[in-house]
Design a protein around this motif. Structure first.
Motif, mmCIF file in Angstrom:
data_model
loop_
_atom_site.group_PDB
_atom_site.id
_atom_site.type_symbol
_atom_site.label_atom_id
_atom_site.label_comp_id
_atom_site.label_asym_id
_atom_site.label_seq_id
_atom_site.Cartn_x
_atom_site.Cartn_y
_atom_site.Cartn_z
ATOM 1 N N LYS A 186 46.641 42.027 42.928
ATOM 2 C CA LYS A 186 45.873 41.886 44.280
ATOM 3 C C LYS A 186 45.886 40.560 44.562
ATOM 4 N N LEU A 187 46.021 39.432 43.508
ATOM 5 C CA LEU A 187 45.779 38.237 43.821
ATOM 6 C C LEU A 187 47.279 37.478 43.354
ATOM 7 N N THR A 189 49.007 35.835 45.495
ATOM 8 C CA THR A 189 48.953 34.452 45.950
ATOM 9 C C THR A 189 48.254 33.497 45.462
ATOM 10 N N GLU A 190 46.787 33.681 44.954
ATOM 11 C CA GLU A 190 45.910 33.229 44.300
ATOM 12 C C GLU A 190 46.356 32.793 43.002
ATOM 13 N N LEU A 191 46.997 33.544 42.424
ATOM 14 C CA LEU A 191 47.312 33.615 40.950
ATOM 15 C C LEU A 191 49.025 33.565 40.832
ATOM 16 N N TRP A 194 49.868 31.821 37.602
ATOM 17 C CA TRP A 194 49.514 32.502 36.229
ATOM 18 C C TRP A 194 50.349 33.576 35.775
ATOM 19 N N ALA A 294 39.419 41.641 40.081
ATOM 20 C CA ALA A 294 40.203 40.550 40.965
ATOM 21 C C ALA A 294 39.209 39.406 41.224
ATOM 22 N N GLN A 295 38.092 39.759 42.012
ATOM 23 C CA GLN A 295 37.196 38.664 42.413
ATOM 24 C C GLN A 295 36.973 37.635 41.430
ATOM 25 N N GLY A 298 39.970 35.633 40.085
ATOM 26 C CA GLY A 298 40.255 34.659 41.038
ATOM 27 C C GLY A 298 39.223 33.413 41.317
ATOM 28 N N ALA A 301 40.123 31.519 37.904
ATOM 29 C CA ALA A 301 41.118 30.909 37.997
ATOM 30 C C ALA A 301 41.186 29.574 38.679
ATOM 31 N N GLY A 302 40.423 29.512 39.598
ATOM 32 C CA GLY A 302 40.245 28.265 40.566
ATOM 33 C C GLY A 302 39.459 27.273 39.969
#
Length: 342
Positions: A186-187, A189-191, A194, A294-295, A298, A301-302
């Motif tokens: 689901k992430l 893009t954000e991950l 990773w 996922a939340q 994310g 991770a950030g």
């Protein structure tokens, strides 16, 4: 226990993985056909207990099968030594009269690996609180400690600059790997920087590999199999995740990760909440909820500083509460008290 001067023997089925592992540690191993609850197993257990009755002070059982076999065998032997039952998981215990006899009459004392498990037996089964003690499974803090990440990655052949999250667990469905893969996908893009390391083996491996392929994560998820050098693998990570939804106590992988200075994302199953303090040593999310997971992924991770803060707080908690010496101290008290009742 042996290092403290106690004599220890391990009873297990001939094909149990623990047998060769225990022998490597120079533990006395006796193999008996006690895989199942049947007459052959009962007679084998009774025979050994009767022959060795003067050689031991306490029998410590760890599962339903060995608990029933030891309890029934003890009733067939005059002056048999007491039984201490250790419960490692939060699986519900039925309320039958036979089970109540096993836990409250045949067993001298119950040890749970978390206070939540002890309270569960009290609330659901009305087992007396004074017949139960919570003793978290201890870990070797000399072995599980923060190691230099760059050096660990070099030894393990990992990218020194990659951002790595990982899970260390037997590959079974209830460890939650599928939900972790779904959350990771689901992430995308954000991950995107990773990678996910899957440490361990087990019966669900083929299904998990298929799920990774289905989600198109083949380049970002690496299965590394069972590893003996777990501290090095943990220290190579930036984040540890174990989204279990099964009947856990306090998973050793979580306390090991904390002892290595890692922030942890997990679920409030069993006694996990006694190790992972939400917002202090990590994050807890609802089980089987890939969106919530996922939340959380994310979020951490950030936020590298928050990961570091959680990791340091977890390290302190692991050292304070989950060291093996503390467990041995508590178990010695339980065993001595049990032995003194006969």
């Amino acid at each position: 226990m042996m290092a403290r001067g106690h004599q220890v023997s391990l009873l297990c089925p001939p094909g149990a993985d623990i047998a060769p592992a225990a022998r490597e540690q120079r533990i006395d191993v006796i193999t008996l056909p006690i895989e199942k609850k049947n007459l052959t197993a009962l007679l084998a257990m009774r025979g050994w207990m009767a022959r060795q009755i003067g050689a031991y002070d306490v029998v410590n059982t760890h599962s339903s099968t060995d608990s029933w076999l030891a309890a029934l065998a003890a009733r067939l032997i005059p002056r048999c030594r007491p039984i201490v039952r250790t419960r490692h998981v939060s699986t519900a215990v039925n309320r039958s009269r036979a089970t109540r006899w096993l836990y409250q009459t045949a067993t001298c004392h119950i040890v749970t690996t978390g206070e939540a498990l002890r309270q569960q037996l009290y609330n659901n089964n009305n087992f007396a609180l004074d017949t139960m003690t919570s003793v978290p499974t201890g870990i070797d803090l000399e072995r599980f400690r923060p190691l230099e990440r760059a050096k660990c990655r070099q030894v393990l052949g990992l990218d020194p600059d990659a951002k790595l999250m990982g899970i260390v667990a037997t590959l079974r469905d209830w460890k939650g790997h599928v939900y972790l893969f779904e959350a990771f996908a689901k992430l995308s893009t954000e991950l995107d920087q990773w990678y996910l390391l899957v440490v361990g083996d087990g019966p669900y491996e083929a299904a998990l590999r298929a799920k990774v392929a289905e989600l198109g994560l083949g380049q970002r998820v690496q299965f590394v199999g069972r590893q003996n050098n777990v501290p090095e693998w943990l220290s190579a990570l930036n984040l540890f995740v174990l989204p279990s939804y099964g009947d856990e106590g306090v998973p050793q992988a979580i306390t090991q990760a904390m002892a290595c200075g890692l922030p942890v994302i997990s679920t409030p199953i069993g006694s996990i909440g006694e190790a992972v303090i939400h917002g202090v040593t990590g994050l807890l999310v609802a089980p089987k909820d890939s969106a919530a997971l996922a939340q959380a992924l994310g979020l951490l991770a950030g936020q590298p500083q928050r990961r570091d803060d959680f990791g340091q707080a977890g390290l302190v908690r692991a050292r304070d509460l989950f060291g093996i010496e503390r467990m041995l101290d508590d178990m010695e008290v339980v065993f001595f008290n049990a032995a003194s009742t006969t």
